[in-house]
Design a protein around this motif. Structure first.
Motif, PDB file in Angstrom:
ATOM      1  N   ARG A 157      -4.652   6.500  -4.358  1.00 25.82           N
ATOM      2  CA  ARG A 157      -4.518   5.594  -3.215  1.00 25.82           C
ATOM      3  C   ARG A 157      -4.744   4.150  -3.663  1.00 25.82           C
ATOM      4  O   ARG A 157      -5.705   3.854  -4.374  1.00 25.82           O
ATOM      5  CB  ARG A 157      -5.532   5.964  -2.125  1.00 25.82           C
ATOM      6  N   ARG A 158      -3.866   3.266  -3.204  1.00 24.73           N
ATOM      7  CA  ARG A 158      -4.007   1.829  -3.488  1.00 24.73           C
ATOM      8  C   ARG A 158      -3.631   1.073  -2.223  1.00 24.73           C
ATOM      9  O   ARG A 158      -2.496   1.140  -1.761  1.00 24.73           O
ATOM     10  CB  ARG A 158      -3.117   1.411  -4.654  1.00 24.73           C
ATOM     11  N   ILE A 159      -4.608   0.377  -1.647  1.00 22.78           N
ATOM     12  CA  ILE A 159      -4.380  -0.372  -0.410  1.00 22.78           C
ATOM     13  C   ILE A 159      -4.678  -1.847  -0.672  1.00 22.78           C
ATOM     14  O   ILE A 159      -5.820  -2.209  -0.981  1.00 22.78           O
ATOM     15  CB  ILE A 159      -5.259   0.154   0.744  1.00 22.78           C
ATOM     16  N   MET A 160      -3.663  -2.674  -0.543  1.00 22.73           N
ATOM     17  CA  MET A 160      -3.773  -4.112  -0.782  1.00 22.73           C
ATOM     18  C   MET A 160      -3.141  -4.820   0.414  1.00 22.73           C
ATOM     19  O   MET A 160      -2.072  -4.426   0.885  1.00 22.73           O
ATOM     20  CB  MET A 160      -3.043  -4.521  -2.065  1.00 22.73           C
ATOM     21  N   HIS A 161      -3.782  -5.879   0.891  1.00 25.61           N
ATOM     22  CA  HIS A 161      -3.253  -6.649   2.010  1.00 25.61           C
ATOM     23  C   HIS A 161      -2.928  -8.059   1.543  1.00 25.61           C
ATOM     24  O   HIS A 161      -3.775  -8.758   0.989  1.00 25.61           O
ATOM     25  CB  HIS A 161      -4.249  -6.680   3.169  1.00 25.61           C
ATOM     26  N   SER A 215       0.832  -1.206   0.000  1.00 20.40           N
ATOM     27  CA  SER A 215       0.000   0.000   0.000  1.00 20.40           C
ATOM     28  C   SER A 215       0.865   1.254   0.000  1.00 20.40           C
ATOM     29  O   SER A 215       1.870   1.322   0.707  1.00 20.40           O
ATOM     30  CB  SER A 215      -0.897  -0.004   1.244  1.00 20.40           C
ATOM     31  N   ASN A 216       0.456   2.233  -0.796  1.00 20.93           N
ATOM     32  CA  ASN A 216       1.134   3.533  -0.747  1.00 20.93           C
ATOM     33  C   ASN A 216       0.465   4.471   0.259  1.00 20.93           C
ATOM     34  O   ASN A 216       0.717   5.666   0.275  1.00 20.93           O
ATOM     35  CB  ASN A 216       1.142   4.182  -2.140  1.00 20.93           C
ATOM     36  N   VAL A 217      -0.379   3.881   1.117  1.00 17.02           N
ATOM     37  CA  VAL A 217      -1.082   4.625   2.165  1.00 17.02           C
ATOM     38  C   VAL A 217      -0.713   4.005   3.509  1.00 17.02           C
ATOM     39  O   VAL A 217      -0.798   2.785   3.678  1.00 17.02           O
ATOM     40  CB  VAL A 217      -2.604   4.572   1.958  1.00 17.02           C
ATOM     41  N   ASP A 218      -0.296   4.815   4.470  1.00 11.67           N
ATOM     42  CA  ASP A 218       0.077   4.256   5.764  1.00 11.67           C
ATOM     43  C   ASP A 218      -1.169   3.941   6.593  1.00 11.67           C
ATOM     44  O   ASP A 218      -2.302   4.218   6.186  1.00 11.67           O
ATOM     45  CB  ASP A 218       1.050   5.177   6.511  1.00 11.67           C
ATOM     46  N   GLU A 219      -0.947   3.387   7.772  1.00  7.05           N
ATOM     47  CA  GLU A 219      -2.091   2.948   8.591  1.00  7.05           C
ATOM     48  C   GLU A 219      -2.866   4.119   9.181  1.00  7.05           C
ATOM     49  O   GLU A 219      -3.988   3.939   9.657  1.00  7.05           O
ATOM     50  CB  GLU A 219      -1.607   1.998   9.678  1.00  7.05           C
ATOM     51  N   ALA A 220      -2.302   5.318   9.125  1.00  8.64           N
ATOM     52  CA  ALA A 220      -3.029   6.517   9.555  1.00  8.64           C
ATOM     53  C   ALA A 220      -3.860   7.107   8.418  1.00  8.64           C
ATOM     54  O   ALA A 220      -4.567   8.101   8.612  1.00  8.64           O
ATOM     55  CB  ALA A 220      -2.050   7.558  10.088  1.00  8.64           C
ATOM     56  N   GLY A 221      -3.760   6.530   7.224  1.00  5.49           N
ATOM     57  CA  GLY A 221      -4.543   7.002   6.090  1.00  5.49           C
ATOM     58  C   GLY A 221      -3.836   8.019   5.212  1.00  5.49           C
ATOM     59  O   GLY A 221      -4.470   8.597   4.316  1.00  5.49           O
ATOM     60  N   ASN A 222      -2.549   8.225   5.432  1.00  2.00           N
ATOM     61  CA  ASN A 222      -1.792   9.215   4.655  1.00  2.00           C
ATOM     62  C   ASN A 222      -0.977   8.534   3.554  1.00  2.00           C
ATOM     63  O   ASN A 222      -0.384   7.470   3.781  1.00  2.00           O
ATOM     64  CB  ASN A 222      -0.836   9.988   5.567  1.00  2.00           C
ATOM     65  N   GLN A 280     -11.333  -4.704  -8.781  1.00  2.00           N
ATOM     66  CA  GLN A 280     -12.517  -4.075  -8.228  1.00  2.00           C
ATOM     67  C   GLN A 280     -12.420  -4.188  -6.709  1.00  2.00           C
ATOM     68  O   GLN A 280     -11.769  -5.099  -6.187  1.00  2.00           O
ATOM     69  CB  GLN A 280     -13.784  -4.764  -8.735  1.00  2.00           C
ATOM     70  N   ALA A 281     -13.048  -3.254  -6.005  1.00  2.00           N
ATOM     71  CA  ALA A 281     -12.948  -3.248  -4.546  1.00  2.00           C
ATOM     72  C   ALA A 281     -13.361  -4.593  -3.975  1.00  2.00           C
ATOM     73  O   ALA A 281     -14.392  -5.156  -4.354  1.00  2.00           O
ATOM     74  CB  ALA A 281     -13.809  -2.135  -3.965  1.00  2.00           C
ATOM     75  N   HIS A 282     -12.525  -5.113  -3.080  1.00  2.00           N
ATOM     76  CA  HIS A 282     -12.739  -6.362  -2.357  1.00  2.00           C
ATOM     77  C   HIS A 282     -12.677  -7.598  -3.253  1.00  2.00           C
ATOM     78  O   HIS A 282     -13.254  -8.632  -2.918  1.00  2.00           O
ATOM     79  CB  HIS A 282     -14.028  -6.315  -1.546  1.00  2.00           C
ATOM     80  N   VAL A 296      -8.781   0.336  -4.583  1.00  2.00           N
ATOM     81  CA  VAL A 296      -8.199   0.011  -5.886  1.00  2.00           C
ATOM     82  C   VAL A 296      -8.426   1.174  -6.848  1.00  2.00           C
ATOM     83  O   VAL A 296      -9.148   2.121  -6.540  1.00  2.00           O
ATOM     84  CB  VAL A 296      -8.801  -1.299  -6.447  1.00  2.00           C
ATOM     85  N   LEU A 297      -7.798   1.084  -8.008  1.00  2.00           N
ATOM     86  CA  LEU A 297      -7.832   2.173  -8.982  1.00  2.00           C
ATOM     87  C   LEU A 297      -8.672   1.809 -10.194  1.00  2.00           C
ATOM     88  O   LEU A 297      -8.796   0.634 -10.557  1.00  2.00           O
ATOM     89  CB  LEU A 297      -6.410   2.494  -9.439  1.00  2.00           C
ATOM     90  N   GLU A 298      -9.221   2.836 -10.838  1.00  2.00           N
ATOM     91  CA  GLU A 298      -9.943   2.596 -12.083  1.00  2.00           C
ATOM     92  C   GLU A 298      -8.971   2.335 -13.229  1.00  2.00           C
ATOM     93  O   GLU A 298      -9.271   1.570 -14.152  1.00  2.00           O
ATOM     94  CB  GLU A 298     -10.853   3.786 -12.416  1.00  2.00           C
TER      95      GLU A 298
END
Length: 326
Positions: A297-301, A108-115, A272-274, A154-156
């Motif tokens: 923003r892209r968050i993947m676990h 993820s390019n977003v940290d756990e604080a959402g930044n 697609q999301a989820h 996710v991104l379009e």
């Protein structure tokens, strides 16, 4: 609309009939002729009993990339599902481990604080290296068996994941190439990943990572469960071929990578999301397509599955293979 290229309705119907006695029955649709299969009618949060899990495992061996849509799951549910297939690894990059569940690697390019991560931070630069083809944990003595990735944000456009089928790519090599690479070994190193970033490689402080010494793996490997052979390629960890000088060995690896990443062996997943994807690292490699990671923003676990010993079927398959070689 979701692609159904190469859909095999017969294959899908078989799994429906097999699962028809269970509320967790599922069907399969091929998304690409050789890699990428959609699973529908299955809940990762509530997968059912061991019989259904075993059917998913068998489907996974036949279809090395399985795509599940609409899986709104927690990290704990992802971990619980992943543990049906083996133990879980802890990724060597400390900064990218989830704080509550270190078994989750935050791609993820977003940290756990959402930044969004600061541009040119160690964490930001490290994630950019996933834009190169790789096989998860190829830098370990025992590489990752499989991976489970949950797309949360996710991104379009961009941020797609490409998967290459290295088993089919190997099968399409000419016989002279197969013979030439049969007994070659490749050195893999986590440090080599860092060296590929011109910025990160110059820094004295590159981030905190579990120390992993270089390891050697065969260029051609046998799948421990299916007995099938495939290329073992992971371009972002491959230092070189042990039996060849650098220029010659690198040229051979580059030719094999180019061959294995042609469209006929590659499935492109538009997230697609989820969505959740489970793939077999023993016969595939993958990469992320670039995107504007200072704006979008892209968050993947990610969960990394580890099996320390081969299955009985795998050992039998490998024994038969060795006997045939004699």
């Amino acid at each position: 609309p979701r692609s159904t290229q190469g859909v095999s309705s017969a294959a899908s119907d078989v799994y429906k009939r097999q699962g028809s006695e269970s509320p967790a029955s599922f069907g399969l649709n091929r998304l690409h002729p050789v890699i990428g299969t959609e699973v529908h009618g299955f809940s990762i949060a509530d997968p059912g009993g061991t019989t259904v899990i075993e059917k998913i495992r068998r489907a996974w061996l036949e279809h090395p990339v399985l795509v599940f849509h609409d899986q709104v799951i927690s990290d704990a549910e992802q971990i619980r599902f992943a543990r049906h297939f083996g133990e879980l690894e802890i990724h060597p990059s400390v900064a990218h481990r989830a704080s509550e569940h270190p078994e989750i690697y935050r791609v993820s390019n977003v940290d756990e604080a959402g930044n969004i991560l600061p541009e040119y931070s160690n964490e930001w630069l490290y994630l950019n290296l996933t834009w190169r083809w790789h096989t998860d944990s190829s830098f370990r003595k025992i590489p990752s068996t499989g991976s489970i990735l949950h797309g949360i944000e996710v991104l379009e456009q961009g941020g797609e994941t490409l998967f290459a089928n290295l088993e089919v790519a190997y099968a399409h090599l000419d016989e002279s190439t197969k013979s030439a690479i049969e007994h070659l070994s490749v050195v893999h190193s986590h440090d080599y990943i860092l060296s590929l970033s011109s910025e990160l490689s110059r820094r004295k402080e590159q981030g905190e990572y579990t120390h992993l010494p270089p390891v050697t793996h065969p260029l051609v490997r046998v799948h421990p469960d299916t007995g099938k052979r495939s290329l073992f390629l992971s371009p972002h960890t491959m230092v070189g071929i042990e039996q060849m000088p650098d220029p010659e060995g690198r040229a051979l690896l580059d030719r094999l990578i180019e061959h294995a990443t042609t469209d006929r062996f590659v499935y492109r997943h538009r997230w697609q999301a989820h969505d959740v994807i489970i793939w077999d690292n023993r016969c595939t490699m993958h990469m992320v397509t670039p995107f504007d990671n200072q704006v979008e923003r892209r968050i993947m676990h990610l969960s990394l599955i580890h099996i320390s010993a081969p299955t009985r079927l795998g050992m039998l398959s490998y024994a038969v293979f060795c006997l045939k070689k004699k």
